[in-house]
Design an enzyme around this catalytic site. Structure first.
Site, PDB file in Angstrom:
ATOM      1  N   ARG A  11       0.833  -1.209   0.000  1.00 50.79           N
ATOM      2  CA  ARG A  11       0.000   0.000   0.000  1.00 50.79           C
ATOM      3  C   ARG A  11       0.866   1.257   0.000  1.00 50.79           C
ATOM      4  O   ARG A  11       0.560   2.239  -0.695  1.00 50.79           O
ATOM      5  CB  ARG A  11      -0.920   0.003   1.228  1.00 50.79           C
ATOM      6  CG  ARG A  11      -1.757   1.256   1.338  1.00 50.79           C
ATOM      7  CD  ARG A  11      -2.640   1.235   2.570  1.00 50.79           C
ATOM      8  NE  ARG A  11      -3.466   2.433   2.630  1.00 50.79           N
ATOM      9  CZ  ARG A  11      -4.447   2.610   3.520  1.00 50.79           C
ATOM     10  NH1 ARG A  11      -4.704   1.688   4.423  1.00 50.79           N
ATOM     11  NH2 ARG A  11      -5.158   3.716   3.511  1.00 50.79           N
ATOM     12  N   ASN A  67     -10.630  -4.302  -1.469  1.00 55.58           N
ATOM     13  CA  ASN A  67     -10.511  -3.260  -2.491  1.00 55.58           C
ATOM     14  C   ASN A  67      -9.572  -3.667  -3.619  1.00 55.58           C
ATOM     15  O   ASN A  67      -8.652  -4.457  -3.398  1.00 55.58           O
ATOM     16  CB  ASN A  67      -9.993  -1.965  -1.850  1.00 55.58           C
ATOM     17  CG  ASN A  67     -11.089  -1.200  -1.138  1.00 55.58           C
ATOM     18  OD1 ASN A  67     -12.201  -1.074  -1.643  1.00 55.58           O
ATOM     19  ND2 ASN A  67     -10.780  -0.688   0.040  1.00 55.58           N
ATOM     20  N   CYS A 121     -19.173  -1.885   0.605  1.00 61.07           N
ATOM     21  CA  CYS A 121     -18.333  -0.752   0.966  1.00 61.07           C
ATOM     22  C   CYS A 121     -19.016  -0.006   2.104  1.00 61.07           C
ATOM     23  O   CYS A 121     -20.240  -0.069   2.249  1.00 61.07           O
ATOM     24  CB  CYS A 121     -18.134   0.163  -0.238  1.00 61.07           C
ATOM     25  SG  CYS A 121     -17.096   1.613   0.064  1.00 61.07           S
ATOM     26  N   HIS A 145     -16.464   3.682  -4.843  1.00 58.50           N
ATOM     27  CA  HIS A 145     -15.570   4.829  -4.647  1.00 58.50           C
ATOM     28  C   HIS A 145     -15.732   5.882  -5.742  1.00 58.50           C
ATOM     29  O   HIS A 145     -14.822   6.673  -5.986  1.00 58.50           O
ATOM     30  CB  HIS A 145     -14.100   4.375  -4.541  1.00 58.50           C
ATOM     31  CG  HIS A 145     -13.809   3.638  -3.275  1.00 58.50           C
ATOM     32  ND1 HIS A 145     -12.541   3.223  -2.923  1.00 58.50           N
ATOM     33  CD2 HIS A 145     -14.627   3.240  -2.260  1.00 58.50           C
ATOM     34  CE1 HIS A 145     -12.595   2.597  -1.754  1.00 58.50           C
ATOM     35  NE2 HIS A 145     -13.853   2.595  -1.347  1.00 58.50           N
ATOM     36  N   TYR A 197     -14.226  10.273  -2.120  1.00 61.98           N
ATOM     37  CA  TYR A 197     -13.289   9.854  -3.163  1.00 61.98           C
ATOM     38  C   TYR A 197     -13.368  10.744  -4.398  1.00 61.98           C
ATOM     39  O   TYR A 197     -12.445  10.766  -5.213  1.00 61.98           O
ATOM     40  CB  TYR A 197     -13.539   8.392  -3.559  1.00 61.98           C
ATOM     41  CG  TYR A 197     -13.067   7.420  -2.516  1.00 61.98           C
ATOM     42  CD1 TYR A 197     -11.740   6.994  -2.478  1.00 61.98           C
ATOM     43  CD2 TYR A 197     -13.941   6.927  -1.556  1.00 61.98           C
ATOM     44  CE1 TYR A 197     -11.300   6.106  -1.515  1.00 61.98           C
ATOM     45  CE2 TYR A 197     -13.506   6.036  -0.580  1.00 61.98           C
ATOM     46  CZ  TYR A 197     -12.189   5.634  -0.569  1.00 61.98           C
ATOM     47  OH  TYR A 197     -11.752   4.765   0.399  1.00 61.98           O
TER      48      TYR A 197
END
Length: 421
Positions: free
Chosen positions: A90, A144, A164, A194, A244
């Site tokens: 990440r 995700n 989500c 998102h 987002y």
């Protein structure tokens, strides 16, 4: 009822356990299996989960295992919450795109594509093993990028629904501002994972009074502050975008910010070290307050409600999920995966009707959905050219020189996870 959690060693799992404990009447769990190859983390979290169950007086048992096949055998539902490559991957997703002047984020843009490429093959392998060991089990995906992962699962014929926490978080926020019970708030939530907008905030249900104009008039500053967007943007749109959308509506501003502060991955990694130390305390028998900063708020409640409806214990319900479009948004293919309100029962999720969307929203949805199709193709078949085309198609990239540079960096940082690279 047997539930299994793939990625049960996540520091976020106690939030899920707390939800199972508090909502026992909605979803009575007889056995909960936490599955994870990280033995040390799994032991800590499994111990805390048992203490939470004991404190709440739940008769169900919590077991832990690194054996996926044994863990999911006979399960009624399997929750996927895994992170391929962990926080280290990440961190890469959030940093190398900045070298090209692009947003570094783990679920959208170039970083989101990297995560999809790493994740889709692993998730499909796990899903096949679930199908063999528990052919009737529902898969609830919180991994995700949820839209792309859910599309991969559905195309492979799995009984899967994506989930989500953005919608339930906004529902809780709006309910508090309006001084209403969350159950009395229905969102006209439309888009892709998102990439969503709240077109209306309705009292009571899908046909209820729209409270959004009054909400924005009275509390627009607070809502805009949470989204980190100017109040004027919300007033001009007349809807509430998910947070987002800031990556799209304020891209350059976000890139400048990201270059001046520690990454979210670094913050979460430090938080995880603190959480694991807390979880090791044998006196701790509830989720610690620090966990609220970890992210994923209200996911446990959404997961419980979804599992209860899919397994027949909660009866049919209306809930925001990720599932096949099937004509709901006429400008998208039927096999696109959208995030909307849907009626959920033992046969799956069927989207509710959506009003015709303004081109301001439908255009961006179409653009990102096309990217997701190319991203899934790259995840399934590999190849540098497919990665390049997916990046070129993404509205946060969209230029061939950027796509070239990002492709080189993506492949260089993900060699250990992409055998074809």
């Amino acid at each position: 009822m047997k539930l299994a959690v793939v990625g049960g060693g996540s520091t976020y799992t106690p939030e899920l356990i707390d939800g199972f404990a508090r909502l026992r009447d909605t979803l009575p769990v007889g056995e909960l299996v936490l599955i994870d190859p990280a033995a040390e983390r799994l032991e800590l979290i499994g111990g805390l989960a048992r203490r939470i169950f004991a404190r709440q007086g739940l008769p169900g048992r919590v077991t832990t295992t690194a054996d996926l096949d044994a863990g999911v055998e006979g399960a009624d539902a399997v929750l996927f919450q895994l992170r391929v490559g962990g926080q280290a991957a990440r961190l890469q997703d959030e940093t190398w795109p900045l070298e090209c002047g692009c947003v570094g984020q783990e679920t959208t843009g170039a970083g989101g594509l990297a995560k999809a490429l790493r994740t889709v093959p692993v998730v499909l392998d796990i899903a096949e093993r679930v199908r063999r060991a528990a052919p009737d089990a529902w898969i609830i995906d919180f991994t995700n990028p949820v839209g792309i992962v859910t599309r991969a699962l559905l195309r492979a014929g799995h009984k899967a629904v994506g989930l989500c926490n953005v919608a339930i978080g906004l529902q809780r926020k709006f309910a508090a501002l309006l001084d209403l019970a969350p159950a009395g708030i229905h969102l006209d939530h439309v888009g892709l994972n998102h990439l969503t907008w709240e077109l209306a905030v309705r009292r009571g249900g899908p046909d209820g009074e729209d409270l959004l104009p009054g909400l924005l008039a009275a509390h627009g500053d607070a809502v805009a502050g949470d989204l980190r967007l100017p109040r004027a943007v919300l007033d001009r749109l007349g809807v509430v975008p998910s947070y987002y959308l800031r990556y799209f509506y304020a891209h350059d501003e976000v890139v400048r910010e990201l270059g001046t502060k520690p990454s979210r991955a670094a913050e979460v990694a430090a938080m995880e070290r603190e959480l694991l130390a807390l979880y090791g305390d044998p006196a701790l028998d509830e989720k610690p307050a620090l966990l609220a900063k970890r992210g994923g708020a209200f996911y446990s409640e959404a997961a419980v409600d979804l599992a209860a409806s899919l397994l027949g214990d909660g009866g049919p319900a209306v809930q925001v999920v990720n599932t096949y479009n099937n004509g709901t948004l006429p400008f998208l293919p039927d096999d696109a995966v959208i995030e909307v309100q849907a009626r959920v029962d033992g046969s799956g999720a069927v989207p509710l009707a959506v009003p015709r969307l303004d081109p301001l929203f439908s255009g961006l949805i179409s653009h990102v959905s096309a990217y997701e199709d190319l991203a899934l193709d790259a995840a399934l078949r590999g190849g540098r050219e497919r990665v390049f085309k997916a990046l070129l198609a993404h509205p946060l990239v969209g230029q061939y020189d950027l796509a070239e540079g990002l492709t080189d960096r993506l492949l260089a940082h993900n060699k250990e996870h992409l055998p074809w690279a």
